[in-house]
Design a protein around this motif. Structure first.
Motif, PDB file in Angstrom:
ATOM      1  N   TYR A  59       0.829  -1.198   0.000  1.00  0.00           N
ATOM      2  CA  TYR A  59       0.000   0.000   0.000  1.00  0.00           C
ATOM      3  C   TYR A  59       0.872   1.261   0.000  1.00  0.00           C
ATOM      4  CZ  TYR A  59      -3.858   3.132   0.643  1.00  0.00           C
ATOM      5  OH  TYR A  59      -4.768   4.138   0.439  1.00  0.00           O
ATOM      6  N   PHE A  60       2.003   1.206   0.688  1.00  0.00           N
ATOM      7  CA  PHE A  60       2.939   2.335   0.692  1.00  0.00           C
ATOM      8  C   PHE A  60       3.351   2.670  -0.742  1.00  0.00           C
ATOM      9  CE2 PHE A  60       7.366   3.729   0.435  1.00  0.00           C
ATOM     10  CZ  PHE A  60       7.312   4.908   1.157  1.00  0.00           C
ATOM     11  N   TRP A  61       3.778   1.643  -1.500  1.00  0.00           N
ATOM     12  CA  TRP A  61       4.223   1.896  -2.869  1.00  0.00           C
ATOM     13  C   TRP A  61       3.064   2.314  -3.758  1.00  0.00           C
ATOM     14  CZ3 TRP A  61       8.781   3.368  -3.433  1.00  0.00           C
ATOM     15  CH2 TRP A  61       9.788   2.883  -2.624  1.00  0.00           C
ATOM     16  N   LEU A  62       1.903   1.774  -3.537  1.00  0.00           N
ATOM     17  CA  LEU A  62       0.716   2.180  -4.288  1.00  0.00           C
ATOM     18  C   LEU A  62       0.465   3.670  -4.037  1.00  0.00           C
ATOM     19  CD1 LEU A  62      -2.517   0.136  -4.526  1.00  0.00           C
ATOM     20  CD2 LEU A  62      -2.601   2.580  -4.243  1.00  0.00           C
ATOM     21  N   GLN A  63       0.545   4.096  -2.789  1.00  0.00           N
ATOM     22  CA  GLN A  63       0.332   5.497  -2.435  1.00  0.00           C
ATOM     23  C   GLN A  63       1.411   6.393  -3.050  1.00  0.00           C
ATOM     24  OE1 GLN A  63      -1.995   7.270  -1.028  1.00  0.00           O
ATOM     25  NE2 GLN A  63      -0.857   9.183  -0.881  1.00  0.00           N
ATOM     26  N   MET A  64       2.658   5.959  -3.007  1.00  0.00           N
ATOM     27  CA  MET A  64       3.744   6.775  -3.535  1.00  0.00           C
ATOM     28  C   MET A  64       3.612   6.958  -5.062  1.00  0.00           C
ATOM     29  SD  MET A  64       5.241   7.653  -0.827  1.00  0.00           S
ATOM     30  CE  MET A  64       6.761   8.428  -1.313  1.00  0.00           C
ATOM     31  N   VAL A  65       3.275   5.895  -5.773  1.00  0.00           N
ATOM     32  CA  VAL A  65       3.099   6.000  -7.222  1.00  0.00           C
ATOM     33  C   VAL A  65       1.862   6.844  -7.535  1.00  0.00           C
ATOM     34  CG1 VAL A  65       2.636   4.716  -9.352  1.00  0.00           C
ATOM     35  CG2 VAL A  65       4.316   3.843  -7.702  1.00  0.00           C
ATOM     36  N   SER A  66       0.795   6.625  -6.798  1.00  0.00           N
ATOM     37  CA  SER A  66      -0.427   7.399  -6.986  1.00  0.00           C
ATOM     38  C   SER A  66      -0.171   8.894  -6.779  1.00  0.00           C
ATOM     39  CB  SER A  66      -1.499   6.901  -6.010  1.00  0.00           C
ATOM     40  OG  SER A  66      -2.690   7.608  -6.168  1.00  0.00           O
ATOM     41  N   PHE A  97       7.364   8.490 -17.333  1.00  0.00           N
ATOM     42  CA  PHE A  97       6.980   8.768 -15.945  1.00  0.00           C
ATOM     43  C   PHE A  97       8.164   8.555 -14.996  1.00  0.00           C
ATOM     44  CE2 PHE A  97       5.570   6.720 -11.948  1.00  0.00           C
ATOM     45  CZ  PHE A  97       4.882   7.781 -11.366  1.00  0.00           C
ATOM     46  N   TYR A  98       8.819   7.428 -15.116  1.00  0.00           N
ATOM     47  CA  TYR A  98       9.883   7.018 -14.179  1.00  0.00           C
ATOM     48  C   TYR A  98      11.146   7.878 -14.303  1.00  0.00           C
ATOM     49  CZ  TYR A  98      11.526   3.226 -11.047  1.00  0.00           C
ATOM     50  OH  TYR A  98      11.941   2.480  -9.972  1.00  0.00           O
ATOM     51  N   ARG A  99      11.363   8.481 -15.474  1.00  0.00           N
ATOM     52  CA  ARG A  99      12.550   9.312 -15.682  1.00  0.00           C
ATOM     53  C   ARG A  99      12.367  10.739 -15.183  1.00  0.00           C
ATOM     54  NH1 ARG A  99      13.267   8.105 -21.623  1.00  0.00           N
ATOM     55  NH2 ARG A  99      13.396   5.873 -21.520  1.00  0.00           N
ATOM     56  N   ARG A 100      11.143  11.105 -14.833  1.00  0.00           N
ATOM     57  CA  ARG A 100      10.907  12.466 -14.346  1.00  0.00           C
ATOM     58  C   ARG A 100      11.750  12.694 -13.088  1.00  0.00           C
ATOM     59  NH1 ARG A 100       6.008  13.078 -12.418  1.00  0.00           N
ATOM     60  NH2 ARG A 100       5.887  15.274 -12.852  1.00  0.00           N
ATOM     61  N   PRO A 101      12.430  13.833 -12.992  1.00  0.00           N
ATOM     62  CA  PRO A 101      13.278  14.090 -11.814  1.00  0.00           C
ATOM     63  C   PRO A 101      12.527  13.932 -10.486  1.00  0.00           C
ATOM     64  CG  PRO A 101      13.703  15.724 -13.500  1.00  0.00           C
ATOM     65  CD  PRO A 101      12.528  14.908 -13.974  1.00  0.00           C
ATOM     66  N   ILE A 102      11.281  14.357 -10.452  1.00  0.00           N
ATOM     67  CA  ILE A 102      10.524  14.278  -9.204  1.00  0.00           C
ATOM     68  C   ILE A 102      10.222  12.823  -8.803  1.00  0.00           C
ATOM     69  CG2 ILE A 102       8.206  14.452 -10.186  1.00  0.00           C
ATOM     70  CD1 ILE A 102       7.670  16.502  -7.856  1.00  0.00           C
ATOM     71  N   CYS A 103      10.283  11.912  -9.754  1.00  0.00           N
ATOM     72  CA  CYS A 103       9.989  10.494  -9.486  1.00  0.00           C
ATOM     73  C   CYS A 103      11.222   9.698  -9.047  1.00  0.00           C
ATOM     74  CB  CYS A 103       9.375   9.834 -10.716  1.00  0.00           C
ATOM     75  SG  CYS A 103       7.700  10.371 -11.046  1.00  0.00           S
ATOM     76  N   GLN A 104      12.360  10.327  -8.959  1.00  0.00           N
ATOM     77  CA  GLN A 104      13.582   9.595  -8.629  1.00  0.00           C
ATOM     78  C   GLN A 104      13.494   8.902  -7.272  1.00  0.00           C
ATOM     79  OE1 GLN A 104      16.005   9.014 -11.006  1.00  0.00           O
ATOM     80  NE2 GLN A 104      14.274   9.907 -12.096  1.00  0.00           N
ATOM     81  N   SER A 105      12.727   9.453  -6.342  1.00  0.00           N
ATOM     82  CA  SER A 105      12.589   8.814  -5.025  1.00  0.00           C
ATOM     83  C   SER A 105      11.946   7.432  -5.144  1.00  0.00           C
ATOM     84  CB  SER A 105      11.781   9.692  -4.079  1.00  0.00           C
ATOM     85  OG  SER A 105      10.460   9.857  -4.559  1.00  0.00           O
ATOM     86  N   LEU A 106      11.132   7.225  -6.187  1.00  0.00           N
ATOM     87  CA  LEU A 106      10.480   5.918  -6.367  1.00  0.00           C
ATOM     88  C   LEU A 106      11.487   4.813  -6.670  1.00  0.00           C
ATOM     89  CD1 LEU A 106       7.360   6.844  -8.543  1.00  0.00           C
ATOM     90  CD2 LEU A 106       7.438   6.393  -6.082  1.00  0.00           C
ATOM     91  N   ALA A 109      14.246   1.556  -3.210  1.00  0.00           N
ATOM     92  CA  ALA A 109      13.434   0.521  -2.559  1.00  0.00           C
ATOM     93  C   ALA A 109      13.411   0.673  -1.037  1.00  0.00           C
ATOM     94  CB  ALA A 109      13.947  -0.866  -2.941  1.00  0.00           C
ATOM     95  N   LEU A 110      14.360   1.437  -0.492  1.00  0.00           N
ATOM     96  CA  LEU A 110      14.431   1.638   0.958  1.00  0.00           C
ATOM     97  C   LEU A 110      13.679   2.894   1.410  1.00  0.00           C
ATOM     98  CD1 LEU A 110      18.166   0.648   1.512  1.00  0.00           C
ATOM     99  CD2 LEU A 110      16.113  -0.777   1.784  1.00  0.00           C
ATOM    100  N   LEU A 111      12.961   3.541   0.510  1.00  0.00           N
ATOM    101  CA  LEU A 111      12.200   4.741   0.859  1.00  0.00           C
ATOM    102  C   LEU A 111      11.192   4.463   1.983  1.00  0.00           C
ATOM    103  CD1 LEU A 111      11.541   7.719   0.236  1.00  0.00           C
ATOM    104  CD2 LEU A 111       9.903   6.894  -1.472  1.00  0.00           C
ATOM    105  N   VAL A 112      10.712   3.255   2.033  1.00  0.00           N
ATOM    106  CA  VAL A 112       9.756   2.875   3.083  1.00  0.00           C
ATOM    107  C   VAL A 112      10.351   3.088   4.470  1.00  0.00           C
ATOM    108  CG1 VAL A 112      10.337   0.408   3.140  1.00  0.00           C
ATOM    109  CG2 VAL A 112       8.022   1.123   3.667  1.00  0.00           C
ATOM    110  N   ASP A 113      11.675   2.949   4.595  1.00  0.00           N
ATOM    111  CA  ASP A 113      12.345   3.110   5.891  1.00  0.00           C
ATOM    112  C   ASP A 113      12.353   4.556   6.377  1.00  0.00           C
ATOM    113  OD1 ASP A 113      12.843   0.398   6.014  1.00  0.00           O
ATOM    114  OD2 ASP A 113      14.825   0.577   5.104  1.00  0.00           O
ATOM    115  N   LYS A 114      12.093   5.510   5.495  1.00  0.00           N
ATOM    116  CA  LYS A 114      11.999   6.906   5.923  1.00  0.00           C
ATOM    117  C   LYS A 114      10.634   7.186   6.553  1.00  0.00           C
ATOM    118  CE  LYS A 114      15.353   8.725   2.759  1.00  0.00           C
ATOM    119  NZ  LYS A 114      15.823   9.893   2.077  1.00  0.00           N
ATOM    120  N   HIS A 115       9.676   6.305   6.303  1.00  0.00           N
ATOM    121  CA  HIS A 115       8.313   6.502   6.799  1.00  0.00           C
ATOM    122  C   HIS A 115       7.959   5.549   7.948  1.00  0.00           C
ATOM    123  CE1 HIS A 115       7.022   9.263   3.543  1.00  0.00           C
ATOM    124  NE2 HIS A 115       8.000   8.651   2.895  1.00  0.00           N
ATOM    125  N   TYR A 116       8.570   4.381   7.945  1.00  0.00           N
ATOM    126  CA  TYR A 116       8.251   3.341   8.930  1.00  0.00           C
ATOM    127  C   TYR A 116       9.496   2.889   9.679  1.00  0.00           C
ATOM    128  CZ  TYR A 116       3.734   2.654   6.629  1.00  0.00           C
ATOM    129  OH  TYR A 116       2.468   2.828   6.112  1.00  0.00           O
TER     130      TYR A 116
END
Length: 143
Positions: A59-66, A97-106, A109-116
């Protein structure tokens, strides 16, 4: 099956709306189903990941992509109420979509650790159901 594949699957299932059977098939317009593709995304991830499916992480990744899709629509001046009625030809490819600079955080794979915290994400509660982050809230366009 890796992180980039997961993000691609989520993007495609969220950005290309389901079409009702009576919708035009010429690709110029779509008639979105009333139900959002969230359930379809989670069901697809559950099917692919089998016993490794983690509800909170999925759900975290679903939310981040959304969230990134919503930002992209905002940049494209597409009103939120019209985001599901974009002509199919105007939906950016995943690579675009994936190459957009703002999407680089996606890509991280460890981005979840910044939230949880590890304690929360490794809990049975988080594995089997969605739990809210304990370190940093999920991003939202609603303020």
């Amino acid at each position: 099956w890796g992180h980039d594949s997961k993000i691609r699957l989520i993007y495609l299932l969220l950005s290309i709306p389901d079409v009702e059977p009576d919708a035009p098939t010429d690709g110029t317009a779509i008639k979105p189903k009333a139900q959002r593709n969230t359930d379809k995304v989670l069901d697809s991830l559950r099917s692919v990941e089998k016993g490794g499916f983690h509800m909170t992480e999925s759900y975290f990744w679903l939310q981040m992509v959304s969230y990134q899709i919503a930002l992209m629509h905002k940049e494209m001046n597409i009103p939120a109420h019209q985001a599901n009625v974009i002509p199919v030809a105007d939906i950016p490819s995943f690579d675009t979509f994936y190459r957009r600079p703002i999407c680089q955080s996606l890509r991280n794979a460890l981005l979840v650790d910044k939230h949880y915290s590890r304690k929360l994400i490794d809990s049975d509660e988080a594995f089997h159901g969605f739990v809210l982050p304990d370190l940093k809230p999920l991003p939202s366009l609603v303020r």
